[in-house]
Design a protein around this motif. Structure first.
Motif, mmCIF file in Angstrom:
data_model
loop_
_atom_site.group_PDB
_atom_site.id
_atom_site.type_symbol
_atom_site.label_atom_id
_atom_site.label_comp_id
_atom_site.label_asym_id
_atom_site.label_seq_id
_atom_site.Cartn_x
_atom_site.Cartn_y
_atom_site.Cartn_z
ATOM 1 N N LYS A 1 -0.611 -0.367 -10.696
ATOM 2 C CA LYS A 1 -1.470 -0.393 -9.647
ATOM 3 C C LYS A 1 -1.860 -1.893 -9.562
ATOM 4 C CE LYS A 1 -2.860 4.137 -9.421
ATOM 5 N NZ LYS A 1 -4.094 5.225 -9.729
ATOM 6 N N THR B 1 -10.905 -5.766 -2.754
ATOM 7 C CA THR B 1 -10.856 -4.834 -4.010
ATOM 8 C C THR B 1 -10.602 -5.760 -5.189
ATOM 9 O OG1 THR B 1 -9.986 -3.272 -2.646
ATOM 10 C CG2 THR B 1 -9.666 -2.955 -4.908
ATOM 11 N N TYR C 1 0.714 -0.961 0.043
ATOM 12 C CA TYR C 1 -0.162 -0.044 0.013
ATOM 13 C C TYR C 1 0.924 1.202 -0.258
ATOM 14 C CZ TYR C 1 -3.987 2.901 1.129
ATOM 15 O OH TYR C 1 -4.870 3.925 0.953
ATOM 16 N N ASP C 2 0.227 2.078 -0.866
ATOM 17 C CA ASP C 2 1.050 3.339 -0.786
ATOM 18 C C ASP C 2 0.305 4.668 -0.064
ATOM 19 O OD1 ASP C 2 2.170 5.941 -1.269
ATOM 20 O OD2 ASP C 2 3.000 5.485 -3.405
ATOM 21 N N PRO C 3 0.327 4.881 0.796
ATOM 22 C CA PRO C 3 -0.268 5.950 1.615
ATOM 23 C C PRO C 3 -0.528 7.071 1.069
ATOM 24 C CG PRO C 3 1.222 4.963 3.268
ATOM 25 C CD PRO C 3 1.601 4.630 1.848
ATOM 26 N N SER C 4 0.146 7.575 0.488
ATOM 27 C CA SER C 4 0.172 8.915 -0.241
ATOM 28 C C SER C 4 -0.719 8.868 -1.450
ATOM 29 C CB SER C 4 1.642 9.560 -0.740
ATOM 30 O OG SER C 4 2.487 8.701 -1.472
ATOM 31 N N GLU C 5 -0.498 7.859 -2.388
ATOM 32 C CA GLU C 5 -1.370 7.663 -3.446
ATOM 33 C C GLU C 5 -2.520 6.922 -2.923
ATOM 34 O OE1 GLU C 5 -0.301 7.771 -6.802
ATOM 35 O OE2 GLU C 5 1.429 8.841 -6.393
ATOM 36 N N LYS C 6 -2.808 6.460 -1.880
ATOM 37 C CA LYS C 6 -4.018 5.695 -1.353
ATOM 38 C C LYS C 6 -4.361 4.487 -2.199
ATOM 39 C CE LYS C 6 -6.001 9.194 1.561
ATOM 40 N NZ LYS C 6 -5.234 10.080 1.585
ATOM 41 N N ASP C 7 -3.439 3.936 -2.939
ATOM 42 C CA ASP C 7 -3.473 2.681 -3.625
ATOM 43 C C ASP C 7 -2.583 1.590 -3.263
ATOM 44 O OD1 ASP C 7 -4.850 0.896 -5.544
ATOM 45 O OD2 ASP C 7 -5.108 2.650 -6.946
ATOM 46 N N TRP C 8 -2.579 0.437 -3.804
ATOM 47 C CA TRP C 8 -1.715 -0.764 -3.599
ATOM 48 C C TRP C 8 -0.932 -0.663 -4.951
ATOM 49 C CZ3 TRP C 8 -6.821 -1.415 -2.173
ATOM 50 C CH2 TRP C 8 -6.851 -1.513 -0.609
ATOM 51 N N ASP D 1 2.200 -5.613 3.272
ATOM 52 C CA ASP D 1 1.948 -4.994 4.459
ATOM 53 C C ASP D 1 1.832 -5.941 5.459
ATOM 54 O OD1 ASP D 1 1.582 -2.016 3.402
ATOM 55 O OD2 ASP D 1 0.399 -3.323 1.976
#
Lengths: 252, 207
Positions: A154, A191, A133-140, A176
């Motif tokens: 993604k 998802t 997960y990339d928290p800044s992009e809010k996506d995996w 994660d």
């Protein structure tokens, strides 16, 4: 009704099981075939052998392990790790594996998925995806090389792409959660399994029986994979299945 | 001896090892003489329908299979794609003719659900049959995107459910088909394969 599948994963290096295994009743705790047979007897629905050998010799040894495993198992099994081309797949499938799993090679040359599916059939092509997960992009995002290199993909896009190209199953590992034993990544699993129309195997994070209940009741995952909790007998397959049945999850 | 037909399609090793564990002799072969001399025949198969028919044809096996089934009534078991090949034809990648030993067609699963049908599913026996002697209904491992619809329901011996009723075992005289992989289906699969092997050798002993 189709049942949810429980899949122990064996990491194999140069023909030996790694990640300390504490089975007291095994003559040889490092023998992947003996361990696999034990899981078969215990009610595992399927097995995954992940070859983490770095050398060419190690890979050749894996083909021999596959041959021996095919001689004793009465359940299907998948082989992954280091499979780079159609010839590798052919060797493994001919030795008796039911499916091959590809990861880095599929991202490097996505047409490999198509070629493999048309040569061997979609049903034996598993695309393994390592997701972080990339928290800044809010996506995996998808990672390759055993989780060391980030790609531009993604996770959902790549999963869909892999299925469009002929993958018959997605093995989805949450980097994660992997090794933390506090549960599967439900958001990630949901998802992907909500979107793609092939079976998704959830992987990474299993620590208790309840984690399996959650991933099967709160996502559309059709299978759940785990390694160390089975190897260390923190969770037994029979116990786990009894618990799942009690919670209304359909298992064999 | 049970002949396992080798035509370049499918996982022959697993089924051969399953027979070995049960104590049956087998030969993996594409030699028509060996196939003719066998007590029974297994037609395995993984891959595409059209390719499989082509590979059988290339090896001159289509006539051999029809002959041993029709003329000799030799027991034959088709597994997975091998079962589908027993039927009239398939819609897999365009229409392809099959062996036409049992009337019926092979169609793709269609719907908003996961395809392939992959995993362990429950077998339901439709009728008593010598193949089921000593075998209880149980789970079998399926993996397929196409399924068989026989013209005559009487050819269906067992079914399973996957968003519809799915043909799991067919039988007509000494000809059988299993959509799942008995060699990968635990105890239930082992017993069914063993029953088939026993039907083959019973016949062999009578000769």
């Amino acid at each position: 009704m189709i049942t949810k599948r429980i899949i122990p994963c064996l990491d194999v290096k140069d023909g030996r099981v790694v990640k300390g295994v504490s089975f007291v009743d095994l003559r040889d705790a490092g023998d992947p075939v003996e361990l696999a047979a034990l899981y078969d007897e215990a009610g595992a629905d399927e097995l995954v052998f992940l070859d983490i050998s770095a050398s060419h010799e190690g890979r050749k040894t894996m083909v021999e392990v596959v041959r021996q495993a095919a001689g004793v198992l009465s359940i299907p099994f998948t082989v992954g790790g280091g499979i780079g081309d159609l010839e590798d797949m052919f060797q493994i499938l001919r030795a008796g594996a039911d499916k091959v799993s590809i990861n880095t090679a599929a991202l490097q040359q996505p047409e490999l998925v198509e070629n493999a599916a048309s040569r061997f059939g979609s049903q034996c092509i598993v695309v393994a995806i390592d997701a972080l997960y990339d928290p800044s992009e809010k996506d995996w995002y998808v990672y390759t090389h055993g989780g060391r290199r980030r790609t531009e993909w993604k996770v959902l896009d790549w999963a869909q792409q892999a299925v469009d190209r002929g993958a018959g199953e997605i093995l989805l590992t949450s980097m994660d959660q992997d090794g933390r034993k506090n549960g599967y990544d439900l958001a990630l699993t949901r998802t992907v399994s909500d979107r793609v129309r092939v079976p998704v195997i959830a992987s990474g994070g299993a620590g208790t029986k309840d984690h399996f209940v959650k991933v099967f009741t709160q996502t559309r995952a059709e299978a759940a994979l785990a390694a160390s909790i089975f190897h260390y007998r923190e969770v037994g397959i029979e116990d786990l299945k009894a618990e799942l049945k009690q919670k209304g999850v359909h298992v064999r | 001896m049970i002949a396992i037909i080798d035509y370049g399609m499918g996982n022959l090793y697993s089924v051969s090892q399953a027979l070995t564990r049960m104590g049956y002799e087998w030969k993996i072969t594409s030699d028509s003489e060996i196939i003719r001399s066998a007590d029974g025949v297994i037609l395995p198969g993984v891959g595409a329908f059209g390719d499989a028919m082509l590979e059988l044809k290339k090896r001159g096996l289509i006539e051999v299979i029809k002959e041993i089934v029709h003329r000799e009534g030799k027991p034959l078991l088709g597994i997975c794609l091998g079962m589908q090949l027993l039927f009239t034809g398939s819609d897999e990648h365009g229409y392809h003719q099959g062996l036409n030993l049992i009337p019926g067609h092979v169609v793709r699963f269609e719907g908003d659900y996961n395809i392939p049908h992959m995993g362990w599913n429950e077998l339901r026996f439709d009728r008593p049959h010598p193949l089921f002697q000593g075998v209880e209904e149980g789970y079998a491992y399926f993996v397929h995107s196409f399924h068989v619809i026989p013209d005559n329901p009487s050819d269906i011996l067992a079914v399973t459910d996957y968003h519809q009723t799915v043909t799991a075992i067919v039988g007509r005289n000494q000809l059988f088909g299993m959509q799942f992989h008995p060699e990968k289906s635990g105890e239930t699969g082992r017993k069914l394969l063993e029953r088939f092997a026993a039907l083959c050798t019973d016949r062999g002993n009578r000769r």
